[in-house]
Design a protein around this motif. Sequence first.
Motif, PDB file in Angstrom:
ATOM      1  N   GLY A  50       5.686  20.907  -7.412  1.00 21.63           N
ATOM      2  CA  GLY A  50       5.908  21.905  -6.374  1.00 21.63           C
ATOM      3  C   GLY A  50       5.002  21.756  -5.170  1.00 21.63           C
ATOM      4  O   GLY A  50       4.999  22.609  -4.283  1.00 21.63           O
ATOM      5  N   LYS A  51       4.244  20.669  -5.107  1.00 21.69           N
ATOM      6  CA  LYS A  51       3.252  20.494  -4.039  1.00 21.69           C
ATOM      7  C   LYS A  51       3.378  19.130  -3.370  1.00 21.69           C
ATOM      8  O   LYS A  51       4.101  18.264  -3.830  1.00 21.69           O
ATOM      9  N   ASP A  52       2.588  18.956  -2.325  1.00 21.85           N
ATOM     10  CA  ASP A  52       2.492  17.674  -1.639  1.00 21.85           C
ATOM     11  C   ASP A  52       1.426  16.838  -2.332  1.00 21.85           C
ATOM     12  O   ASP A  52       0.259  17.211  -2.375  1.00 21.85           O
ATOM     13  N   ALA A  53       1.832  15.703  -2.874  1.00 29.96           N
ATOM     14  CA  ALA A  53       0.915  14.825  -3.594  1.00 29.96           C
ATOM     15  C   ALA A  53       0.649  13.536  -2.824  1.00 29.96           C
ATOM     16  O   ALA A  53       0.124  12.574  -3.378  1.00 29.96           O
ATOM     17  N   THR A  54       0.983  13.523  -1.550  1.00 25.09           N
ATOM     18  CA  THR A  54       0.918  12.301  -0.752  1.00 25.09           C
ATOM     19  C   THR A  54      -0.455  11.634  -0.771  1.00 25.09           C
ATOM     20  O   THR A  54      -0.558  10.437  -1.035  1.00 25.09           O
ATOM     21  N   GLU A  55      -1.493  12.388  -0.483  1.00 25.14           N
ATOM     22  CA  GLU A  55      -2.822  11.791  -0.364  1.00 25.14           C
ATOM     23  C   GLU A  55      -3.250  11.121  -1.664  1.00 25.14           C
ATOM     24  O   GLU A  55      -3.676   9.957  -1.674  1.00 25.14           O
ATOM     25  N   GLU A  56      -3.137  11.821  -2.762  1.00 21.16           N
ATOM     26  CA  GLU A  56      -3.546  11.273  -4.051  1.00 21.16           C
ATOM     27  C   GLU A  56      -2.641  10.123  -4.477  1.00 21.16           C
ATOM     28  O   GLU A  56      -3.102   9.120  -5.018  1.00 21.16           O
ATOM     29  N   PHE A  57      -1.347  10.265  -4.247  1.00 22.98           N
ATOM     30  CA  PHE A  57      -0.381   9.229  -4.608  1.00 22.98           C
ATOM     31  C   PHE A  57      -0.680   7.924  -3.869  1.00 22.98           C
ATOM     32  O   PHE A  57      -0.729   6.855  -4.468  1.00 22.98           O
ATOM     33  N   ASN A  58      -0.881   8.023  -2.561  1.00 20.45           N
ATOM     34  CA  ASN A  58      -1.084   6.820  -1.748  1.00 20.45           C
ATOM     35  C   ASN A  58      -2.397   6.105  -2.053  1.00 20.45           C
ATOM     36  O   ASN A  58      -2.525   4.915  -1.785  1.00 20.45           O
ATOM     37  N   MET A  59      -3.353   6.817  -2.630  1.00 26.98           N
ATOM     38  CA  MET A  59      -4.623   6.174  -2.995  1.00 26.98           C
ATOM     39  C   MET A  59      -4.459   5.173  -4.131  1.00 26.98           C
ATOM     40  O   MET A  59      -5.217   4.204  -4.211  1.00 26.98           O
ATOM     41  N   ILE A  60      -3.468   5.391  -5.003  1.00 26.16           N
ATOM     42  CA  ILE A  60      -3.388   4.543  -6.197  1.00 26.16           C
ATOM     43  C   ILE A  60      -2.058   3.808  -6.384  1.00 26.16           C
ATOM     44  O   ILE A  60      -1.912   3.045  -7.323  1.00 26.16           O
ATOM     45  N   HIS A  61      -1.086   4.027  -5.488  1.00 25.60           N
ATOM     46  CA  HIS A  61       0.213   3.370  -5.631  1.00 25.60           C
ATOM     47  C   HIS A  61       0.539   2.501  -4.416  1.00 25.60           C
ATOM     48  O   HIS A  61       0.232   2.884  -3.294  1.00 25.60           O
ATOM     49  N   PRO A  62       1.203   1.366  -4.631  1.00 31.51           N
ATOM     50  CA  PRO A  62       1.677   0.572  -3.497  1.00 31.51           C
ATOM     51  C   PRO A  62       2.862   1.276  -2.824  1.00 31.51           C
ATOM     52  O   PRO A  62       3.529   2.111  -3.451  1.00 31.51           O
ATOM     53  N   PRO A  63       3.146   0.959  -1.565  1.00 34.81           N
ATOM     54  CA  PRO A  63       4.205   1.653  -0.823  1.00 34.81           C
ATOM     55  C   PRO A  63       5.610   1.524  -1.419  1.00 34.81           C
ATOM     56  O   PRO A  63       6.448   2.379  -1.217  1.00 34.81           O
ATOM     57  N   ASP A  64       5.865   0.462  -2.175  1.00 33.51           N
ATOM     58  CA  ASP A  64       7.218   0.240  -2.684  1.00 33.51           C
ATOM     59  C   ASP A  64       7.470   0.809  -4.083  1.00 33.51           C
ATOM     60  O   ASP A  64       8.518   0.584  -4.669  1.00 33.51           O
ATOM     61  N   VAL A  65       6.529   1.577  -4.619  1.00 32.08           N
ATOM     62  CA  VAL A  65       6.647   2.016  -6.016  1.00 32.08           C
ATOM     63  C   VAL A  65       7.830   2.961  -6.238  1.00 32.08           C
ATOM     64  O   VAL A  65       8.521   2.851  -7.249  1.00 32.08           O
ATOM     65  N   ILE A  66       8.094   3.883  -5.338  1.00 32.14           N
ATOM     66  CA  ILE A  66       9.219   4.816  -5.524  1.00 32.14           C
ATOM     67  C   ILE A  66      10.559   4.080  -5.440  1.00 32.14           C
ATOM     68  O   ILE A  66      11.385   4.200  -6.353  1.00 32.14           O
ATOM     69  N   PRO A  67      10.816   3.311  -4.385  1.00 30.88           N
ATOM     70  CA  PRO A  67      12.091   2.587  -4.353  1.00 30.88           C
ATOM     71  C   PRO A  67      12.265   1.626  -5.529  1.00 30.88           C
ATOM     72  O   PRO A  67      13.376   1.404  -5.998  1.00 30.88           O
ATOM     73  N   LYS A  68      11.159   1.102  -6.018  1.00 23.35           N
ATOM     74  CA  LYS A  68      11.237   0.116  -7.097  1.00 23.35           C
ATOM     75  C   LYS A  68      11.467   0.750  -8.465  1.00 23.35           C
ATOM     76  O   LYS A  68      12.262   0.261  -9.259  1.00 23.35           O
ATOM     77  N   TYR A  69      10.763   1.848  -8.754  1.00 21.22           N
ATOM     78  CA  TYR A  69      10.797   2.412 -10.100  1.00 21.22           C
ATOM     79  C   TYR A  69      11.527   3.746 -10.237  1.00 21.22           C
ATOM     80  O   TYR A  69      11.884   4.130 -11.334  1.00 21.22           O
ATOM     81  N   ALA A  70      11.693   4.467  -9.142  1.00 24.14           N
ATOM     82  CA  ALA A  70      12.344   5.787  -9.235  1.00 24.14           C
ATOM     83  C   ALA A  70      13.204   6.091  -7.999  1.00 24.14           C
ATOM     84  O   ALA A  70      13.075   7.147  -7.394  1.00 24.14           O
ATOM     85  N   PRO A  71      14.089   5.180  -7.627  1.00 18.18           N
ATOM     86  CA  PRO A  71      14.874   5.393  -6.399  1.00 18.18           C
ATOM     87  C   PRO A  71      15.809   6.598  -6.477  1.00 18.18           C
ATOM     88  O   PRO A  71      16.094   7.222  -5.455  1.00 18.18           O
TER      89      PRO A  71
END
Length: 128
Positions: A77-98
């Motif tokens: 229910g929240k914005d997780a952008t900052e924490e997410f971007n610290m540990i994931h490469p930019p293509d992780v969502i399209p690659k694993y959870a499109p």
Amino acid sequence: FWLKHCRLALPSFCVSPIVRRPFFLHIIMSKIYSSTDVASHNSKQDCWVILNNQVLDVTHFLKDHPGGELSIVNFAGKDATEEFNMIHPPDVIPKYAPNSILGKLGAGKPAGGGKTKKKKAAGGGGGA
């Protein structure tokens, strides 16, 4: 129709390796959600997050997340952008959870409902 015939012309980096459809379709056909919409999906059974101004329903991905469910549910229910971007490469969502991408974060009431409490002015005159 057009997508079926144009698929061969798309560069491979534009096509999801999992579902074999262009990533840009998510952007073209995106729905706009407010942070209030996202905030109401804040449990393990109904888990949405905001990542880079995109709204994702990650409920069905929780069990597959290598870092465990809790690391995502903490941001339900929240914005997780900052924490997410610290540990994931930019293509992780399209690659694993499109298929988790629901749409974009747009204008709307803030998650708190936009209500603020007004303070009452202190009573009493300003005597000498």
